[in-house]
Design a protein around this motif. Structure first.
Motif, PDB file in Angstrom:
ATOM      1  N   GLN A  28       0.856  -1.154  -0.068  1.00  0.00           N
ATOM      2  CA  GLN A  28      -0.067   0.014  -0.002  1.00  0.00           C
ATOM      3  C   GLN A  28       0.882   1.304   0.230  1.00  0.00           C
ATOM      4  O   GLN A  28       0.545   2.271  -0.662  1.00  0.00           O
ATOM      5  CB  GLN A  28      -0.897   0.012   1.285  1.00  0.00           C
ATOM      6  N   HIS A  29       2.011   1.148   0.830  1.00  0.00           N
ATOM      7  CA  HIS A  29       2.872   2.487   0.927  1.00  0.00           C
ATOM      8  C   HIS A  29       3.745   2.797  -0.193  1.00  0.00           C
ATOM      9  O   HIS A  29       4.153   3.759  -0.463  1.00  0.00           O
ATOM     10  CB  HIS A  29       3.526   2.505   2.019  1.00  0.00           C
ATOM     11  N   ILE A  30       4.270   1.554  -0.732  1.00  0.00           N
ATOM     12  CA  ILE A  30       5.407   1.579  -1.609  1.00  0.00           C
ATOM     13  C   ILE A  30       5.399   0.911  -2.964  1.00  0.00           C
ATOM     14  O   ILE A  30       5.691   1.666  -3.960  1.00  0.00           O
ATOM     15  CB  ILE A  30       6.648   0.752  -0.798  1.00  0.00           C
ATOM     16  N   PHE A  31       4.772  -0.226  -3.214  1.00  0.00           N
ATOM     17  CA  PHE A  31       4.722  -0.735  -4.360  1.00  0.00           C
ATOM     18  C   PHE A  31       3.694  -0.497  -5.282  1.00  0.00           C
ATOM     19  O   PHE A  31       3.861  -0.507  -6.594  1.00  0.00           O
ATOM     20  CB  PHE A  31       4.956  -2.462  -4.215  1.00  0.00           C
ATOM     21  N   LEU A  32       2.425  -0.259  -4.743  1.00  0.00           N
ATOM     22  CA  LEU A  32       1.129  -0.210  -5.634  1.00  0.00           C
ATOM     23  C   LEU A  32       1.412   1.065  -6.572  1.00  0.00           C
ATOM     24  O   LEU A  32       1.601   2.372  -6.106  1.00  0.00           O
ATOM     25  CB  LEU A  32       0.052   0.016  -4.568  1.00  0.00           C
ATOM     26  N   ARG A  33       1.167   0.814  -7.906  1.00  0.00           N
ATOM     27  CA  ARG A  33       0.951   1.917  -9.050  1.00  0.00           C
ATOM     28  C   ARG A  33      -0.133   1.699  -9.805  1.00  0.00           C
ATOM     29  O   ARG A  33      -0.502   0.446  -9.975  1.00  0.00           O
ATOM     30  CB  ARG A  33       2.321   1.539  -9.854  1.00  0.00           C
ATOM     31  N   PRO A  34      -0.724   2.865 -10.124  1.00  0.00           N
ATOM     32  CA  PRO A  34      -0.301   4.254  -9.760  1.00  0.00           C
ATOM     33  C   PRO A  34      -0.832   4.504  -8.320  1.00  0.00           C
ATOM     34  O   PRO A  34      -1.463   3.739  -7.880  1.00  0.00           O
ATOM     35  CB  PRO A  34      -1.337   5.009 -10.702  1.00  0.00           C
ATOM     36  N   ARG A  82      -3.858   3.656  -4.341  1.00  0.00           N
ATOM     37  CA  ARG A  82      -3.533   3.236  -2.985  1.00  0.00           C
ATOM     38  C   ARG A  82      -4.632   3.670  -1.863  1.00  0.00           C
ATOM     39  O   ARG A  82      -5.262   4.671  -2.462  1.00  0.00           O
ATOM     40  CB  ARG A  82      -2.157   3.847  -2.572  1.00  0.00           C
ATOM     41  N   SER A  83      -5.023   2.904  -0.729  1.00  0.00           N
ATOM     42  CA  SER A  83      -6.087   3.280  -0.105  1.00  0.00           C
ATOM     43  C   SER A  83      -5.659   3.769   1.361  1.00  0.00           C
ATOM     44  O   SER A  83      -5.303   2.652   2.120  1.00  0.00           O
ATOM     45  CB  SER A  83      -6.835   2.071   0.205  1.00  0.00           C
ATOM     46  N   PRO A  84      -5.892   5.025   1.723  1.00  0.00           N
ATOM     47  CA  PRO A  84      -5.727   5.153   3.280  1.00  0.00           C
ATOM     48  C   PRO A  84      -6.501   4.380   4.107  1.00  0.00           C
ATOM     49  O   PRO A  84      -6.113   4.014   5.316  1.00  0.00           O
ATOM     50  CB  PRO A  84      -5.957   6.922   3.197  1.00  0.00           C
ATOM     51  N   ALA A  85      -7.746   4.031   3.843  1.00  0.00           N
ATOM     52  CA  ALA A  85      -8.409   3.162   4.723  1.00  0.00           C
ATOM     53  C   ALA A  85      -7.654   1.750   4.971  1.00  0.00           C
ATOM     54  O   ALA A  85      -7.809   1.472   6.111  1.00  0.00           O
ATOM     55  CB  ALA A  85      -9.794   2.930   3.810  1.00  0.00           C
ATOM     56  N   LEU A  86      -7.310   1.300   3.884  1.00  0.00           N
ATOM     57  CA  LEU A  86      -6.722  -0.055   3.915  1.00  0.00           C
ATOM     58  C   LEU A  86      -5.435   0.136   4.783  1.00  0.00           C
ATOM     59  O   LEU A  86      -4.982  -0.773   5.712  1.00  0.00           O
ATOM     60  CB  LEU A  86      -6.276  -0.638   2.705  1.00  0.00           C
ATOM     61  N   MET A  87      -4.580   1.236   4.586  1.00  0.00           N
ATOM     62  CA  MET A  87      -3.189   1.444   5.644  1.00  0.00           C
ATOM     63  C   MET A  87      -3.582   1.651   6.920  1.00  0.00           C
ATOM     64  O   MET A  87      -2.999   0.972   7.617  1.00  0.00           O
ATOM     65  CB  MET A  87      -2.963   2.874   4.851  1.00  0.00           C
ATOM     66  N   ARG A  88      -4.840   2.453   7.156  1.00  0.00           N
ATOM     67  CA  ARG A  88      -5.098   2.579   8.513  1.00  0.00           C
ATOM     68  C   ARG A  88      -5.732   1.225   9.333  1.00  0.00           C
ATOM     69  O   ARG A  88      -5.227   0.796  10.379  1.00  0.00           O
ATOM     70  CB  ARG A  88      -6.433   3.506   8.890  1.00  0.00           C
ATOM     71  N   LEU A  89      -6.300   0.215   8.642  1.00  0.00           N
ATOM     72  CA  LEU A  89      -6.818  -0.958   8.988  1.00  0.00           C
ATOM     73  C   LEU A  89      -5.541  -1.758   9.292  1.00  0.00           C
ATOM     74  O   LEU A  89      -5.578  -2.239  10.335  1.00  0.00           O
ATOM     75  CB  LEU A  89      -7.658  -1.458   7.928  1.00  0.00           C
ATOM     76  N   ASP A  90      -4.718  -1.840   8.352  1.00  0.00           N
ATOM     77  CA  ASP A  90      -3.585  -2.758   8.633  1.00  0.00           C
ATOM     78  C   ASP A  90      -2.478  -2.146   9.798  1.00  0.00           C
ATOM     79  O   ASP A  90      -1.847  -2.964  10.272  1.00  0.00           O
ATOM     80  CB  ASP A  90      -2.833  -2.922   7.287  1.00  0.00           C
ATOM     81  N   THR A  91      -2.390  -0.898   9.721  1.00  0.00           N
ATOM     82  CA  THR A  91      -1.721  -0.288  10.852  1.00  0.00           C
ATOM     83  C   THR A  91      -2.250  -0.713  12.268  1.00  0.00           C
ATOM     84  O   THR A  91      -1.406  -0.987  13.235  1.00  0.00           O
ATOM     85  CB  THR A  91      -1.512   1.292  10.745  1.00  0.00           C
ATOM     86  N   ARG A  92      -3.706  -0.688  12.144  1.00  0.00           N
ATOM     87  CA  ARG A  92      -4.247  -1.159  13.443  1.00  0.00           C
ATOM     88  C   ARG A  92      -3.918  -2.464  13.728  1.00  0.00           C
ATOM     89  O   ARG A  92      -3.806  -2.958  14.936  1.00  0.00           O
ATOM     90  CB  ARG A  92      -5.680  -0.747  13.512  1.00  0.00           C
ATOM     91  N   ARG A  93      -4.182  -3.426  12.670  1.00  0.00           N
ATOM     92  CA  ARG A  93      -3.798  -4.931  12.975  1.00  0.00           C
ATOM     93  C   ARG A  93      -2.417  -5.056  13.263  1.00  0.00           C
ATOM     94  O   ARG A  93      -2.052  -5.886  14.140  1.00  0.00           O
ATOM     95  CB  ARG A  93      -4.085  -5.371  11.448  1.00  0.00           C
ATOM     96  N   LEU A  94      -1.484  -4.197  12.812  1.00  0.00           N
ATOM     97  CA  LEU A  94      -0.106  -4.392  13.125  1.00  0.00           C
ATOM     98  C   LEU A  94       0.232  -4.004  14.587  1.00  0.00           C
ATOM     99  O   LEU A  94       0.891  -4.697  15.268  1.00  0.00           O
ATOM    100  CB  LEU A  94       0.850  -3.371  12.195  1.00  0.00           C
ATOM    101  N   ALA A  95      -0.724  -2.782  15.047  1.00  0.00           N
ATOM    102  CA  ALA A  95      -0.464  -2.643  16.515  1.00  0.00           C
ATOM    103  C   ALA A  95      -0.905  -3.794  17.256  1.00  0.00           C
ATOM    104  O   ALA A  95      -0.091  -3.798  18.650  1.00  0.00           O
ATOM    105  CB  ALA A  95      -1.281  -1.366  16.639  1.00  0.00           C
ATOM    106  N   VAL A  96      -1.859  -4.325  17.076  1.00  0.00           N
ATOM    107  CA  VAL A  96      -2.197  -5.510  17.887  1.00  0.00           C
ATOM    108  C   VAL A  96      -1.126  -6.488  18.019  1.00  0.00           C
ATOM    109  O   VAL A  96      -1.049  -6.915  19.028  1.00  0.00           O
ATOM    110  CB  VAL A  96      -3.589  -6.320  17.385  1.00  0.00           C
ATOM    111  N   THR A  97      -0.400  -6.960  17.027  1.00  0.00           N
ATOM    112  CA  THR A  97       0.626  -7.594  17.114  1.00  0.00           C
ATOM    113  C   THR A  97       1.829  -7.030  17.925  1.00  0.00           C
ATOM    114  O   THR A  97       2.434  -7.857  18.583  1.00  0.00           O
ATOM    115  CB  THR A  97       1.013  -8.189  15.457  1.00  0.00           C
ATOM    116  N   ALA A  98       2.042  -5.853  17.743  1.00  0.00           N
ATOM    117  CA  ALA A  98       3.221  -5.386  18.450  1.00  0.00           C
ATOM    118  C   ALA A  98       2.857  -4.930  20.064  1.00  0.00           C
ATOM    119  O   ALA A  98       3.610  -5.613  20.806  1.00  0.00           O
ATOM    120  CB  ALA A  98       3.245  -3.683  18.095  1.00  0.00           C
ATOM    121  N   ARG A  99       1.673  -4.881  20.277  1.00  0.00           N
ATOM    122  CA  ARG A  99       1.156  -4.787  21.740  1.00  0.00           C
ATOM    123  C   ARG A  99       1.303  -6.299  22.315  1.00  0.00           C
ATOM    124  O   ARG A  99       1.774  -6.519  23.610  1.00  0.00           O
ATOM    125  CB  ARG A  99      -0.352  -4.663  21.879  1.00  0.00           C
TER     126      ARG A  99
END
Ligand SMILES: N[C@@H](CCC(=O)N[C@@H](CS)C(=O)NCC(=O)O)C(=O)O
Length: 217
Positions: free
Chosen positions: A111-117, A121-138
Motif C-alpha cells: 500500500q505505501h510503496i509498491f502499488l502503482r499508480p 493506494r487506499s488510506p483506509a486499508l493502510m489505517r486498517l492494517d496499521t491497527r492490525r499491526l499494532a495488535v501484534t506489536a502490543r
C-alpha cells in the motif's frame, strides 16, 4: 553445499541469520523482487509460489521460511525446544506468529510503496492494517516485557523469524509505546551473527523512508 536464495531486505534474512547463528556456511544466490525472475521456471522449481527464501540443502530445495527454520533447528539439534518438550508449542506459535505479522507488513509495503499508480493506494486499508499491526506489536510488548527473548529458555530460532520483522514494524508504528520491543530490537541487532548476516545480505532496497505516515484520505 548449502545455497540460500535471497533478496536483500526480504524474509530470506531470517534464514541467513539463523545459518550464521548455527555456524553453517552457505552460498548466496541473489534475486530481485522487481525484474520478474522470481516467476521464472528456474526459480519456481525451487519455490512454487515464486517467493524467497528457498534453501537448497541435503539434496533438496525447501521453501517457506518457517519450514526452513524448523528443518534447520531439527537437523542441528539446536536453537529450538525439542519435539515433545513443554516449550515446543510456544516455539511453534511464535514462528507462525512472525509470519502473521510479516503478512501485515507485506500488505503495508504494497500500500505505501509498491502499488502503482499511487492513486490506487487506499488510506483506509493502510489505517486498517496499521491497527492490525499494532495488535501484534502490543502482544510482543507484553511478551517481551517479561523475558529478553520470545522463549523462557532464551534465544531461539523463533527470534530469527520474528526479529527480522522489527525493522519494518517501526517504519509503520512509532517506537515510543513499545519500550520492551524497542529494547528487544537493540538486543537482536547487536548479536554478532545478525551483524554478520546483515553484512552479507546486501542493501535493503524496499524502504526509502524511516517512517511511513498514513496519508489523509
Ligand atoms: N510465507 C513465506 C512468504 C515469502 C514471501 O512472501 N517472500 C517475499 C519477500 S519478503 C517474496 O518473495 N515476494 C515476492 C512476491 O510476492 O512476488 C515465507 O515465510 O517464506
Amino acid at each position: 553445499m548449502i545455497r540460500l536464495h535471497h533478496v536483500p531486505g526480504s524474509r530470506s534474512l531470517r534464514v541467513l541469520w539463523l545459518l550464521e547463528e548455527l555456524g553453517l556456511a552457505c552460498d548466496l544466490r541473489v534475486w530481485s523482487l522487481t525484474d520478474g525472475s522470481l516467476r521464472s521456471p528456474e526459480f519456481r522449481a525451487l519455490s512454487p509460489a515464486g517467493r524467497v527464501p528457498a534453501l537448497e540443502i541435503d539434496g533438496q530445495a525447501i521453501f517457506e521460511s518457517g519450514a526452513i527454520v524448523q528443518y534447520l533447528t531439527e537437523r542441528e539439534g539446536r536453537l529450538a525446544p525439542g519435539q515433545g518438550t513443554s516449550e515446543r508449542a510456544a516455539f511453534l506459535e511464535w514462528v507462525s506468529f512472525a509470519e502473521t505479522q510479516a503478512n501485515i507488513l507485506q500488505a503495508l509495503n504494497i500500500q505505501h510503496i509498491f502499488l502503482r499508480p499511487e492513486s490506487a493506494r487506499s488510506p483506509a486499508l493502510m489505517r486498517l492494517d496499521t491497527r492490525r499491526l499494532a495488535v501484534t506489536a502490543r502482544a510482543l510488548e507484553e511478551r517481551l516485557a517479561e523475558r529478553p527473548s520470545l522463549l523462557d529458555s532464551g534465544f531461539s530460532a523463533a527470534d530469527c523469524m520474528l526479529g527480522f520483522n522489527i525493522d519494518a514494524l517501526f517504519r509503520f508504528l512509532p517506537a515510543d509505546p513499545y519500550p520492551a520491543l524497542s529494547a528487544y530490537r537493540q538486543r537482536m541487532t547487536a548479536r554478532p551473527a545478525y551483524r554478520r548476516a546483515l553484512a552479507r545480505a546486501g542493501e535493503d532496497s524496499i524502504y526509502a523512508r524511516d517512517f511511513y505516515e498514513v496519508p489523509d484520505a
